[in-house]
Structure formats: structure tokens, C-alpha cells
Design an enzyme around this catalytic site. Sequence first.
Site, PDB file in Angstrom:
ATOM      1  N   ARG A 215      17.687   2.713  45.135  1.00 47.64           N
ATOM      2  CA  ARG A 215      16.139   2.408  45.525  1.00 47.64           C
ATOM      3  C   ARG A 215      15.412   1.991  44.332  1.00 47.64           C
ATOM      4  O   ARG A 215      15.350   2.484  43.256  1.00 47.64           O
ATOM      5  CB  ARG A 215      15.765   3.523  46.119  1.00 47.64           C
ATOM      6  CG  ARG A 215      14.224   3.251  46.756  1.00 47.64           C
ATOM      7  CD  ARG A 215      13.616   4.726  47.426  1.00 47.64           C
ATOM      8  NE  ARG A 215      14.336   4.957  48.535  1.00 47.64           N
ATOM      9  CZ  ARG A 215      13.943   5.951  49.131  1.00 47.64           C
ATOM     10  NH1 ARG A 215      12.899   6.615  48.776  1.00 47.64           N
ATOM     11  NH2 ARG A 215      14.644   6.368  50.040  1.00 47.64           N
TER      12      ARG A 215
ATOM     13  N   THR B 247       9.410  -0.853  44.079  1.00 45.63           N
ATOM     14  CA  THR B 247       9.278  -1.619  45.245  1.00 45.63           C
ATOM     15  C   THR B 247       9.661  -0.488  46.503  1.00 45.63           C
ATOM     16  O   THR B 247       9.575  -0.796  47.636  1.00 45.63           O
ATOM     17  CB  THR B 247      10.126  -2.709  45.360  1.00 45.63           C
ATOM     18  OG1 THR B 247      11.442  -2.474  45.306  1.00 45.63           O
ATOM     19  CG2 THR B 247       9.635  -3.712  44.269  1.00 45.63           C
TER      20      THR B 247
ATOM     21  N   ASP C 223      25.624  15.838  46.318  1.00 49.46           N
ATOM     22  CA  ASP C 223      25.691  16.762  45.577  1.00 49.46           C
ATOM     23  C   ASP C 223      26.584  17.861  46.264  1.00 49.46           C
ATOM     24  O   ASP C 223      27.361  18.491  45.462  1.00 49.46           O
ATOM     25  CB  ASP C 223      24.378  17.346  45.132  1.00 49.46           C
ATOM     26  CG  ASP C 223      23.524  16.512  44.268  1.00 49.46           C
ATOM     27  OD1 ASP C 223      24.183  15.547  43.747  1.00 49.46           O
ATOM     28  OD2 ASP C 223      22.392  16.688  44.149  1.00 49.46           O
TER      29      ASP C 223
ATOM     30  N   ASP D 169      21.123  17.624  49.639  1.00 45.21           N
ATOM     31  CA  ASP D 169      21.755  16.591  49.303  1.00 45.21           C
ATOM     32  C   ASP D 169      23.190  16.141  49.526  1.00 45.21           C
ATOM     33  O   ASP D 169      23.861  17.158  48.991  1.00 45.21           O
ATOM     34  CB  ASP D 169      21.423  16.304  47.813  1.00 45.21           C
ATOM     35  CG  ASP D 169      21.757  14.890  47.180  1.00 45.21           C
ATOM     36  OD1 ASP D 169      23.098  14.480  47.291  1.00 45.21           O
ATOM     37  OD2 ASP D 169      20.999  14.185  46.824  1.00 45.21           O
TER      38      ASP D 169
END
Length: 209
Positions: A104, A108, A203, A200
Site C-alpha cells: 500500500r 495514496t 504474522d 495479522d
Amino acid sequence: MGKLVIMDHPLIQHKITLIRDEKTVTKDFRDLVQELAMLMAFEVTRDLPLKDVQVQTPVSLAKAKVLSGKTVGIIPILRAGLGMVDGILSLVPDAKVGHIGLYRDPDTLQPVEYYCKLPTDAQDRDMIIVDPMLATGGSAIGAIELLKGHGIKNIKLVCLIAAPEGVDAVQKAHPDVDLFIAALDEKLNDHGYIVPGLGDAGDRLFGTK
């Protein structure tokens, strides 16, 4: 409009509960994700075409069916999507596996491709994108756009846990793509994590922080 399938099979729901538990250790988490992917693959591949054949049993000839026509490709979104690949391959061992890497952009907030490797015959396959979590939907939308940019028309998205925001975003951006999930959660929090979610997924799959 692509369909949204929320899988409520008891075995799937049981294993979703186990991967949510913060006490589930890395090895067990990894095994459960593979098992969930395998169970979900039964429904995801329900519409694969068949053809009639004859096979000699020890007793007589039998009319039977085998897979025909288009075959399957599995596309994990790196890195957490890797945890779902082996589960699907256990059911569809002839499937080919591609990989898509996205990050990402901090300015933006849009997904940016950093890696894309697809099977050479990808256009002839039913492609299944896999990623355990569907949060904002940005990565999934980006991955679907990448596949469409390579001329691939038959695409399905398979996620374990999804936020309503991610589901809405994918359906608006790609209304022709079927979406399969095991749990539709409450919302995203201010940090973009699914609530209640499971933390996550990458992870927890790979033992990193």
C-alpha cells in the site's frame, strides 16, 4: 453480479473459532488455515465442468465422470495467501500456482504491484485468488485488476474472514467476481484491522511481528 457465499459448515465454523483464539500457536494456526482452505475449496470448485468416461472396475465397465475443460489456477496474495495454497492443492493437485505481491502506497493508500508471476496458460484456467483476510479490499481489488489486465476472465476470490467494508468495495469494483468467505465480521477499526478478526494473519502464519 458476482455471488457472495458465506460458508456456514460446522467444521469451517469450528476451525474459524480456533484461528481467532490468540492462544493458538503458529504451527496449529498454519495447519488450521490449510484445513480451512481445503474445506472451502469443495464449494469454490463446485462448478468445474465434467465429462463422461468409462472405467473398468474389477466387476464391469462403469459410466463415470472426470474433470473436463478448464483447469484451476491458485493465486495467493503475498504473503499471507501462501498459507492457503497447500490446502487447495491437496484437493486439486493439478492446479498451477501464481503469485501476486502488492503493497500500500503510504501517500495514496492505493495498492502497488511489486511482483506478479502467473502460469503461462493462465487465460485458460479458472483462477482462484486466496488471502486469509479481506479488510479494506484494496489488495484484493488490485489483484483482480492485475489478472483481468492479463486477459483472465474467470476469477474467484476466497478469504477466511472479511469486513463488510472490504466485501462492499470488492463487489462495487468487480461485480463479476464471486466471493467466498468463512466469516463476515463486524467492521474495520481505525487502524484498518478487522474486528473481531484474528490479528495479522501473516504474522500468525509465519511467527513474525
